[in-house]
Design an enzyme around this catalytic site. Structure first.
Site, PDB file in Angstrom:
ATOM      1  N   VAL A   1      12.858   5.272  -2.276  1.00 31.16           N
ATOM      2  CA  VAL A   1      12.861   6.731  -2.418  1.00 31.16           C
ATOM      3  C   VAL A   1      11.883   7.349  -1.421  1.00 31.16           C
ATOM      4  O   VAL A   1      10.862   6.748  -1.060  1.00 31.16           O
ATOM      5  CB  VAL A   1      12.478   7.158  -3.846  1.00 31.16           C
ATOM      6  N   GLY A   2      12.230   8.543  -0.977  1.00 31.71           N
ATOM      7  CA  GLY A   2      11.346   9.284  -0.087  1.00 31.71           C
ATOM      8  C   GLY A   2      10.984   8.504   1.169  1.00 31.71           C
ATOM      9  O   GLY A   2      11.831   7.876   1.809  1.00 31.71           O
TER      10      GLY A   2
ATOM     11  N   TYR B   1       9.539   5.789   1.460  1.00 33.33           N
ATOM     12  CA  TYR B   1       9.630   4.335   1.330  1.00 33.33           C
ATOM     13  C   TYR B   1      10.906   3.778   1.945  1.00 33.33           C
ATOM     14  O   TYR B   1      11.063   2.571   2.082  1.00 33.33           O
ATOM     15  CB  TYR B   1       9.515   3.921  -0.137  1.00 33.33           C
TER      16      TYR B   1
ATOM     17  N   ASP C   1       8.398  -4.363  -5.175  1.00 34.30           N
ATOM     18  CA  ASP C   1       8.117  -3.162  -4.398  1.00 34.30           C
ATOM     19  C   ASP C   1       8.702  -3.338  -3.006  1.00 34.30           C
ATOM     20  O   ASP C   1       8.587  -4.420  -2.404  1.00 34.30           O
ATOM     21  CB  ASP C   1       6.614  -2.915  -4.308  1.00 34.30           C
ATOM     22  N   VAL C   2       9.286  -2.283  -2.458  1.00 36.88           N
ATOM     23  CA  VAL C   2       9.973  -2.391  -1.176  1.00 36.88           C
ATOM     24  C   VAL C   2       9.008  -2.397   0.003  1.00 36.88           C
ATOM     25  O   VAL C   2       9.372  -2.838   1.100  1.00 36.88           O
ATOM     26  CB  VAL C   2      10.999  -1.242  -1.022  1.00 36.88           C
ATOM     27  N   ASP C   3       7.770  -1.941  -0.187  1.00 31.03           N
ATOM     28  CA  ASP C   3       6.827  -1.871   0.930  1.00 31.03           C
ATOM     29  C   ASP C   3       6.095  -3.193   1.121  1.00 31.03           C
ATOM     30  O   ASP C   3       4.872  -3.239   1.289  1.00 31.03           O
ATOM     31  CB  ASP C   3       5.817  -0.731   0.721  1.00 31.03           C
TER      32      ASP C   3
ATOM     33  N   HIS D   1      -2.306 -10.835 -10.367  1.00 32.16           N
ATOM     34  CA  HIS D   1      -2.760  -9.882  -9.357  1.00 32.16           C
ATOM     35  C   HIS D   1      -3.716 -10.584  -8.399  1.00 32.16           C
ATOM     36  O   HIS D   1      -4.716 -11.167  -8.820  1.00 32.16           O
ATOM     37  CB  HIS D   1      -3.466  -8.713 -10.042  1.00 32.16           C
TER      38      HIS D   1
ATOM     39  N   GLU E   1       1.945  -0.222 -14.139  1.00 33.66           N
ATOM     40  CA  GLU E   1       1.336  -1.552 -14.219  1.00 33.66           C
ATOM     41  C   GLU E   1       0.540  -1.715 -15.512  1.00 33.66           C
ATOM     42  O   GLU E   1       0.439  -2.821 -16.053  1.00 33.66           O
ATOM     43  CB  GLU E   1       0.438  -1.784 -13.000  1.00 33.66           C
TER      44      GLU E   1
ATOM     45  N   ASP F   1      -3.770  -8.130   2.762  1.00 31.73           N
ATOM     46  CA  ASP F   1      -5.109  -8.291   3.325  1.00 31.73           C
ATOM     47  C   ASP F   1      -6.121  -7.564   2.449  1.00 31.73           C
ATOM     48  O   ASP F   1      -6.037  -6.354   2.258  1.00 31.73           O
ATOM     49  CB  ASP F   1      -5.172  -7.730   4.742  1.00 31.73           C
TER      50      ASP F   1
END
Length: 330
Positions: A84-85, A87, A173-175, A195, A265, A289
């Protein structure tokens, strides 16, 4: 090498101390034995959770065995992302990397929930038995608004489309981009991922929801791990239960004008405390990173850095490519 250097330095210090005291320096076998014990007491990578679920690292023997066992099964698996947007700029890189590394031996359907189907142009070449399904959604401006709807969108997609098509589904997540193959070792009934910035940290440092009025609230005596929302999944029926419950809790908080500190989350972690995952992925499966993430043991020697974060794992396999077949789900 480091252990040997420490050993030599220790001997040098003993010799120096003995000389200064006017003593003759000797080493008996007991001293050698004691030093051997110290050398053997190296910290071990955890392989199981306190409740007995596997803690999955890509290069351990059990992961290799599981990949070999399931490789030829022809399992139908979904990979769901929201695009979306802004992303949309990440979707081609995500899908291209998934084509190379995400379960290359299985039947894959990519569920792309997007407010801009044109973001998938030009068409991406897919491997055999791999397809893209585009599911149009209304534009949701602002990440703070999107988090209210994300779990509901996942639940709706599973209920209306994926439930009858795939056995397992994973949400990512697509990023981020895959930088190494993710294989059948990740498959389980309910799969969560640790995490990377909180791996090995004490329970007191976990950013669980602390507002008692929130449906995501976690008491001080609850919780074993802090899980990332970058990647989670499992059997399609289990992920549906997770997404539906989290969406209901989010709506309940929204009605009470409560916002959890970790957004969706926080609700994911609340659910996974109450419904412990049957497989837990190590933090190497989604990496970025960070000085905090640097504490995570590396099981493979591949780079995990990317624009924002990376899903990573193991051994690459060649793919045969054909023309992309994109299905638009109305």
């Amino acid at each position: 090498k480091n252990v040997q250097e420490q050993h030599n330095f220790f001997l040098f210090c003993l010799k120096t101390l003995s000389y200064l005291q006017g003593n003759t320096f000797t080493i008996d076998q007991k001293m050698i034995g004691d030093m051997t014990v110290v050398k053997a007491a190296q910290p071990q990578t955890p392989l199981v959770t306190p409740w007995g679920a596997p803690l999955v690292w890509g290069d351990i023997h059990k992961s290799s065995w599981r990949r070999d066992k399931l490789m030829e099964k022809g399992i139908h698996i979904g990979l769901l992302v929201l695009v979306v947007g802004t992303y949309a700029q990440f979707v081609h890189r995500f899908l291209s990397s998934a084509e190379t590394y995400f379960l290359p031996n299985q039947i894959i359907t990519y569920y792309i929930l997007t407010d801009n189907p044109r973001s998938l142009d030009p068409a991406i070449e897919l491997g055999l038995e791999r397809q893209i399904k585009v599911i149009p959604i209304a534009e949701v401006p602002g990440w703070d608004r999107l988090y209210h709807r994300r779990m509901a969108l996942v639940a709706d997609t599973i209920k209306n489309t994926a439930r009858s098509e795939v056995e397992y589904i994973f949400c990512a997540d697509v990023d981020q981009a895959f930088v190494g193959p993710v294989g059948e070792e990740i498959l389980g009934d309910l799969v969560a991922m640790l995490h990377p910035e909180l791996f090995g940290m004490p329970r007191s440092s976990f950013p669980y929801e602390a507002t008692e009025e929130s449906s995501a609230y976690v008491e001080e005596n609850e919780g074993d791990y802090y899980y990332s929302s970058e990647l989670y999944g499992g059997l399609v029926s289990e992920v549906y239960k997770l997404a539906r419950m989290c969406s209901l809790l989010i709506l309940q908080d929204r009605a009470n004008k409560v916002t959890a500190r970790g957004l969706e989350e926080s609700y994911l972690n609340r659910y996974l405390i109450d419904h412990r995952p049957t497989r837990v992925l190590s933090p190497e499966y989604s990496w970025w990173d960070s000085t905090l993430a640097g504490r995570v043991p590396h099981q493979v020697g591949e780079s995990r850095s990317n624009i924002m974060s990376s899903v990573s794992a193991r051994s690459q396999m060649p793919l045969k490519l054909n023309k992309n077949q994109i299905k638009l789900v109305s």
